[in-house]
Design an enzyme around this catalytic site. Structure first.
Site, short mmCIF file in Angstrom:
data_model
loop_
_atom_site.label_atom_id
_atom_site.label_comp_id
_atom_site.label_asym_id
_atom_site.label_seq_id
_atom_site.Cartn_x
_atom_site.Cartn_y
_atom_site.Cartn_z
N HIS A 148 1.91 4.40 -3.02
CA HIS A 148 1.83 5.85 -2.90
C HIS A 148 2.97 6.56 -3.62
CE1 HIS A 148 -1.69 6.55 -0.56
NE2 HIS A 148 -1.29 5.84 0.49
N GLU A 161 -5.55 7.54 -1.81
CA GLU A 161 -5.84 6.36 -1.00
C GLU A 161 -6.60 5.28 -1.76
OE1 GLU A 161 -4.27 5.92 1.47
OE2 GLU A 161 -3.72 7.89 2.22
N HIS A 199 0.83 -1.21 0.00
CA HIS A 199 0.00 0.00 0.00
C HIS A 199 0.87 1.26 0.00
CE1 HIS A 199 -3.75 2.26 1.09
NE2 HIS A 199 -2.84 3.10 1.59
N GLU A 200 1.86 1.28 0.88
CA GLU A 200 2.71 2.48 0.98
C GLU A 200 3.61 2.63 -0.24
OE1 GLU A 200 1.77 4.45 3.12
OE2 GLU A 200 0.61 3.06 4.34
#
Length: 828
Positions: A488, A507, A484-485
């Protein structure tokens, strides 16, 4: 413009007048003092005039230059220390900084908050009547407004960039010599030449930024501070074009400042880090917070021996000893990004390294996906972002599946990180590259932050913060959060939302890509099993979204709350982020979940291969830029025009997904299929077994082999989450059932998502034997335990309420401010 807002209210003001003056680069020079819990020093800001001051129809030159990672260490223009010769320039109390807080013999004119405003000269500046009216230049001095909060500003001055040795090279063009009779105009044109240097001269540009930042001051500027802003003017300057383009602000943070957290790590050692609060970085340094103020930066940070300074930076900084007990760390960034993306962490971190080279070959493994690689070529015709070095134009970077990375953690978590993270990071990085192509950033640091961190993770340029909560219980939670990170880096950082209210752009994409990256990272997992796991995850997210929609304000459920006004600001560039300070909002998942489901729906409609081919094209086109929802949607429909025949349009997507509250209608139809999946059906069967076990336990059966008669299946972590959520719907579970449940699945050893649901079961059924697990969770997993306090209070059970107050009393001083506020409202 001065806007008086109550800091206890929901709305967050962005005060900076970016339409008049636009920050292009900033240089931080800071000392970190753990004894006083203060960061002190200066920031030098370099500006260009904003969009409202340029000729109509003019355009910003946009270009890029291939970035060679081999040249990251500055060679031709070594960043060096240049002594400050002006006695009036700031110089720090420690004796080795270049800047002073106050000139010798100056009278202390600080107000009760410690702000040294020039009151005698600047009386009344904060009045809105005294602000610059851009349409009526002649009436008042121009006022530069910066976002600023919880800072003690000591001095503001113009920087004499013309005094820098060798700077005359920027004054040789005919363009510079014309109309440069006034020294102030000459300085401004020097800054203009510096900030507009072509990308292939980035090393030279950094060198002269350093030199200019250390140049003497050439006159103090008048300033005042308010709750949300720092307002600066120069007497007699009425229009932005004539305002100084390089200014130095000497300041210090306050211990209670809301941009950084002073705490101790898991080993009991002091540390400080930026928490990604709603205020972002305005309580760390004065800046322009609106995303449009995309700038580069460099920073020198000094700390005592034993501390490690980690920061958003392209270089892996090595400490330089300045004097006994003091080390200096220097970082820089050449990719323009909003000031909100800047991150720093200072602590006694330990770098976690591999003990052998046996597994090093993994970092070179290339993960293949069944997508076309045709669009992995270099960007044709140049990039669309502001002039800057660019990895997307570098052949070496485009073919690099795993970027250099390091892991830092408190000493007590070193072994756990070595076991979990060192193996996962290269797998997840390679999976991300296989999906989207070129990594936007050249390197990555991963830091395990203290237990009071209010999230499971946070991504910034070149650095990821991870909560300790992701480490126990195997690789599943850690791997998915890491994915997930990492996502980004593309969506949230390299491509950002032009309007902060469109959080889903960051997000929603990261949540959607998290599943794709993690499926690819599990190299031994067959495709059909990966698909089944994604279906199960979709079911869990659907349940979470359904619950959140039922228990939150409708206004907070809209992904594009400003609708057709999204992206609009006032004439000065200032704006208000509605509910930006609402404490509960940081715990909401609606932007993650609805955004994910929208993208998932689009991929299903278009076909995943076609969708991800388009997504790579989108990244190639928009990296380094800010976007709105319609930029993505219009390009998607233009790239795949046949979708219009299926009723897919920007307007319908706005109406069904982005502009309304509640559950999107298309999602209601799709969600019915997820509970029919094989993994979900296995859980349904296990729930039925546990209900039967509970009935027997209620009847008081003393058969010794009672529990042995039921054969329970081994479940995946997400299946365990669904099992416990399903059992939460049962009215009563007796202690014997709960004891058996905990023993069967060894719930105390599972990941934090599973342990969280177990704690909910313990609280709901007042299972006293499990209260120690709840207490441990509330201390060690603060990012996930906030609403457990409410559940402890709502039962109106004396023991549970006592436990809630006990845990909050122990954690409150260290707890994140927003978390503490939410919990206090539940308890008192």
């Amino acid at each position: 413009m001065e806007t008086q807002l109550d800091p206890s209210k929901d709305d967050l003001p962005l005060m900076a007048n970016t339409s008049h003056m636009l920050m292009k680069h900033y240089v931080l020079d800071l000392d970190v003092d753990f004894k006083s819990q203060i960061i002190e020093g200066s920031i030098v800001l370099f500006f260009e005039t904003g969009s409202s001051c340029r000729k109509v129809g003019s355009s910003v030159e946009r270009a890029c230059h291939p970035r060679s990672d081999e040249t990251f260490k500055i060679q031709a223009f070594e960043l060096c220390h240049i002594p400050v010769t002006n006695a009036s320039a700031c110089s720090s109390k420690t004796g080795y900084n270049d800047f002073a807080v106050c000139g010798k013999g100056e009278k202390d004119t600080s107000d009760k908050n410690g702000n040294h405003s020039n009151r005698a000269q600047a009386s009344g500046i904060s009045s809105s009547k005294k602000c610059c009216d851009i349409e009526n230049h002649g009436s008042e001095d121009f006022l530069l407004v910066l976002d600023c909060c919880d800072l003690c500003v000591l001095k503001v001055e113009e920087v004499d960039v013309a005094a820098v040795p060798g700077i005359e090279k920027f004054t040789r063009s005919a363009k510079l010599t014309e109309g440069s009779e006034e020294l102030g105009n000459l300085r401004n044109q020097i800054v203009h030449e510096l900030v507009t240097l072509p990308a292939d001269r980035w090393e030279e540009q950094l060198y002269y930024y350093t030199c200019c930042s250390q140049a003497p001051g050439c006159g103090e500027l008048l300033f005042t501070t308010s709750t949300w802003s720092l307002e600066i003017r120069k007497a007699g300057i009425r229009i932005p074009r004539d305002f100084p383009r390089a200014i130095r602000i000497c300041y210090k943070t306050k211990p209670e400042g809301r941009s950084v957290t002073w705490t101790t790590d898991q080993s009991g050692r002091p540390c400080v880090y930026t928490m990604g609060s709603p205020l972002n970085n305005r309580a760390l340094f004065p800046c322009q917070e609106p995303p449009v103020a995309m700038s580069t930066w460099q920073a020198t940070v000094r700390a005592a021996t034993g501390f490690v300074v980690l920061m958003s930076g392209e270089n892996s900084a090595e400490p330089i000893q300045l004097q006994e007990g003091i080390f200096s760390w220097n970082y820089y960034v050449t990719m323009p990004m909003p000031a909100s993306t800047f991150t720093i962490a200072v602590g006694c971190w330990i770098e976690v390294k591999r003990e052998s080279l046996a597994t090093e070959v993994m970092t070179n493994d290339v993960i293949s996906l069944p997508f076309s690689k045709a669009d992995f070529r270099l960007v044709e015709g140049g990039c669309g972002h502001l002039e800057s070095p660019c990895r997307f134009q570098n052949p070496g970077a485009t073919s690099q599946p795993v970027i250099p990375h390091r892991v830092f953690a408190p000493w007590c978590l070193k072994d756990l990180c070595a076991e979990i993270l060192l193996e996962l990071i290269p797998q997840c990085l390679s999976a991300a590259h296989a999906t989207l192509g070129t990594h936007p950033f050249s390197r990555l640091d991963v830091l395990i932050v203290p237990s009071n961190f209010s999230s499971l993770g946070m991504a910034s340029p070149h650095i990821i913060f991870l909560s300790q909560s992701v480490l126990p219980g195997g690789s599943h939670l850690c791997g998915t959060r890491l994915c997930h990170e990492i996502a980004h880096a593309w969506f949230g950082l390299a491509i950002g939302a032009r309007d902060w209210t469109e959080e889903w752009i960051s997000e929603g994409f990261a949540t959607h890509l998290e599943d794709v990256f993690w499926a690819a990272a599990q190299q031994q997992l067959p495709c059909h099993e990966a698909r089944e796991q994604q279906e199960l995850k979709a079911l869990l997210r659907w349940r979470r979204l359904r619950d959140e929609v039922q228990n939150s304000e409708e206004e907070l459920q809209v992904l594009r709350p400003k609708k057709e006004n999204t992206g609009e600001t006032s004439e000065s560039g200032a704006s208000i982020i509605k509910h930006g300070l609402k404490a509960e909002k940081i715990f909401m998942q609606v932007h993650y979940l609805k955004g994910n489901f929208l993208l998932r729906s689009l991929a299903r409609r278009i076909g995943e291969a076609t969708y991800f081919t388009f997504l790579r094209k989108f990244v190639q086109k928009f990296h380094g830029q800010l976007i709105l929802s319609q930029d993505f949607l219009y390009m998607l429909l233009e790239d795949i025009p046949e979708q219009k025949g299926y009723g897919l349009s920007v307007e319908s997507i706005f109406q069904n997904w982005l502009d309304t509250s509640g559950i999107p209608k298309p999602l209601l139809e799709e969600s019915r299929t997820w509970k029919e999946g094989r993994l979900a059906q296995q859980v349904t069967a296990e729930v039925a077994k546990w209900i039967q076990v509970n009935r027997r336990a209620k009847k008081g059966s003393k058969r010794k082999r009672g529990q042995d008669e039921v054969a329970f299946q081994k479940l995946l972590p997400d299946q365990l989450v669904l099992l416990l959520e399903s059992l939460l719907e049962e009215k009563t579970l007796c202690p014997r059932t709960l004891q058996c449940l905990e023993k069967t699945y060894r719930l105390q050893e599972q990941d934090a998502e599973v342990r969280h649901r177990w704690c909910e079961l313990v609280v709901k059924h007042k299972y006293a034997a499990g209260y120690s697990a709840v207490e441990k969770f509330l201390w060690e997993d603060q990012a996930m335990g906030v609403y457990l306090y409410g559940e402890l209070m709502v039962n109106e059970d004396a023991k549970q309420q006592e436990l809630a107050h006990k845990c909050f009393a122990a954690a409150r001083e260290q707890m994140d401010m927003s978390s503490a506020k939410v919990v206090a409202e539940m308890l008192f």
